[in-house]
Design a protein around this motif. Sequence first.
Motif, PDB file in Angstrom:
ATOM      1  N   ASP A 257       0.838  -1.199   0.000  1.00 15.17           N
ATOM      2  CA  ASP A 257       0.000   0.000   0.000  1.00 15.17           C
ATOM      3  C   ASP A 257       0.877   1.254   0.000  1.00 15.17           C
ATOM      4  O   ASP A 257       0.420   2.322  -0.410  1.00 15.17           O
ATOM      5  N   LEU A 258       2.135   1.145   0.407  1.00 19.37           N
ATOM      6  CA  LEU A 258       3.056   2.279   0.305  1.00 19.37           C
ATOM      7  C   LEU A 258       3.402   2.585  -1.152  1.00 19.37           C
ATOM      8  O   LEU A 258       3.980   3.625  -1.448  1.00 19.37           O
ATOM      9  N   LEU A 259       3.053   1.679  -2.048  1.00 18.68           N
ATOM     10  CA  LEU A 259       3.364   1.872  -3.459  1.00 18.68           C
ATOM     11  C   LEU A 259       2.172   2.414  -4.249  1.00 18.68           C
ATOM     12  O   LEU A 259       2.198   2.419  -5.471  1.00 18.68           O
ATOM     13  N   ASP A 260       1.134   2.875  -3.542  1.00 19.56           N
ATOM     14  CA  ASP A 260       0.036   3.549  -4.233  1.00 19.56           C
ATOM     15  C   ASP A 260       0.635   4.712  -5.015  1.00 19.56           C
ATOM     16  O   ASP A 260       1.515   5.416  -4.516  1.00 19.56           O
ATOM     17  N   ASP A 261       0.183   4.910  -6.227  1.00 18.81           N
ATOM     18  CA  ASP A 261       0.643   5.984  -7.121  1.00 18.81           C
ATOM     19  C   ASP A 261       2.001   5.723  -7.768  1.00 18.81           C
ATOM     20  O   ASP A 261       2.501   6.548  -8.511  1.00 18.81           O
ATOM     21  N   VAL A 262       2.640   4.588  -7.479  1.00 20.49           N
ATOM     22  CA  VAL A 262       3.891   4.214  -8.133  1.00 20.49           C
ATOM     23  C   VAL A 262       3.531   3.564  -9.465  1.00 20.49           C
ATOM     24  O   VAL A 262       2.567   2.803  -9.543  1.00 20.49           O
ATOM     25  N   PRO A 263       4.261   3.860 -10.540  1.00 22.93           N
ATOM     26  CA  PRO A 263       3.958   3.241 -11.834  1.00 22.93           C
ATOM     27  C   PRO A 263       3.900   1.708 -11.716  1.00 22.93           C
ATOM     28  O   PRO A 263       4.748   1.102 -11.055  1.00 22.93           O
ATOM     29  N   PRO A 264       2.901   1.088 -12.359  1.00 22.69           N
ATOM     30  CA  PRO A 264       2.727  -0.364 -12.247  1.00 22.69           C
ATOM     31  C   PRO A 264       3.966  -1.180 -12.615  1.00 22.69           C
ATOM     32  O   PRO A 264       4.219  -2.220 -12.005  1.00 22.69           O
ATOM     33  N   THR A 265       4.748  -0.723 -13.578  1.00 21.46           N
ATOM     34  CA  THR A 265       5.950  -1.487 -13.945  1.00 21.46           C
ATOM     35  C   THR A 265       6.971  -1.485 -12.812  1.00 21.46           C
ATOM     36  O   THR A 265       7.632  -2.494 -12.570  1.00 21.46           O
ATOM     37  N   LEU A 266       7.100  -0.364 -12.100  1.00 25.57           N
ATOM     38  CA  LEU A 266       8.019  -0.309 -10.964  1.00 25.57           C
ATOM     39  C   LEU A 266       7.485  -1.149  -9.811  1.00 25.57           C
ATOM     40  O   LEU A 266       8.246  -1.865  -9.151  1.00 25.57           O
ATOM     41  N   VAL A 267       6.172  -1.098  -9.562  1.00 26.15           N
ATOM     42  CA  VAL A 267       5.580  -1.927  -8.506  1.00 26.15           C
ATOM     43  C   VAL A 267       5.872  -3.397  -8.789  1.00 26.15           C
ATOM     44  O   VAL A 267       6.303  -4.138  -7.903  1.00 26.15           O
ATOM     45  N   ALA A 268       5.666  -3.815 -10.028  1.00 22.94           N
ATOM     46  CA  ALA A 268       5.918  -5.217 -10.400  1.00 22.94           C
ATOM     47  C   ALA A 268       7.390  -5.565 -10.212  1.00 22.94           C
ATOM     48  O   ALA A 268       7.715  -6.655  -9.726  1.00 22.94           O
ATOM     49  N   ALA A 269       8.276  -4.659 -10.566  1.00 22.42           N
ATOM     50  CA  ALA A 269       9.712  -4.912 -10.414  1.00 22.42           C
ATOM     51  C   ALA A 269      10.101  -5.029  -8.941  1.00 22.42           C
ATOM     52  O   ALA A 269      10.959  -5.837  -8.575  1.00 22.42           O
ATOM     53  N   LEU A 270       9.476  -4.235  -8.086  1.00 20.36           N
ATOM     54  CA  LEU A 270       9.824  -4.232  -6.664  1.00 20.36           C
ATOM     55  C   LEU A 270       9.193  -5.382  -5.890  1.00 20.36           C
ATOM     56  O   LEU A 270       9.744  -5.830  -4.885  1.00 20.36           O
ATOM     57  N   THR A 271       8.022  -5.832  -6.335  1.00 17.59           N
ATOM     58  CA  THR A 271       7.278  -6.813  -5.546  1.00 17.59           C
ATOM     59  C   THR A 271       7.156  -8.167  -6.217  1.00 17.59           C
ATOM     60  O   THR A 271       6.630  -9.104  -5.599  1.00 17.59           O
ATOM     61  N   GLY A 272       7.588  -8.272  -7.461  1.00 15.74           N
ATOM     62  CA  GLY A 272       7.405  -9.528  -8.183  1.00 15.74           C
ATOM     63  C   GLY A 272       5.937  -9.826  -8.429  1.00 15.74           C
ATOM     64  O   GLY A 272       5.551 -10.968  -8.615  1.00 15.74           O
ATOM     65  N   GLY A 273       5.106  -8.784  -8.395  1.00 15.22           N
ATOM     66  CA  GLY A 273       3.670  -8.951  -8.618  1.00 15.22           C
ATOM     67  C   GLY A 273       2.885  -9.291  -7.373  1.00 15.22           C
ATOM     68  O   GLY A 273       1.666  -9.401  -7.414  1.00 15.22           O
TER      69      GLY A 273
END
Length: 165
Positions: free
Chosen positions: A42-58
């Motif tokens: 939830d700290l990644l709200d507003d983060v571009p989806p590609t970066l979220v996927a890279a950081l969390t592995g989905g």
Amino acid sequence: MPSHHLPLLLAAYQYKFGRDVEAMAQHLIDDITVGWDELGTDLLDDVPPTLVAALTGGEHWPSRTLDHLITPDGSPPVRMTVTDTTAGELGMQWGYILHPQGIEVISMAHTGTGPLVAWDTNPSTPFSDHPAHWPAITTRRTPTTRPPRPAAGAAPTGPRTAARR
């Protein structure tokens, strides 16, 4: 561990909190009652989806606070403070302190200050859990004119708000 927390905190600062360290400190420190059990996506709200996927592995998981604790005597839980003395008792391995120029990362295995990771560091930078491996992206903390804000984590000097994952 820095390999998990630093990317999350850097991305949250850059996107969710609009590069406003005070807003980030308000959310991570002032708005919680006791402490953090886990920082979530939830700290990644507003983060571009590609970066979220890279950081969390989905993967997605919520942040969790320690507000649900029950004390042995039934009294309400109180805010966790971490000092040199209590860090080991609480099982804290790392501390994160928010500074205007970046996040200071302190290994509880060492005393003193830790390396400072600048706020503009790319969150997808691979971070090691050993600070000696970070020379290209960190600087040593320089004294500030006002006290730093502790972030999600423990610090080895003075009382600090704690969080663990």
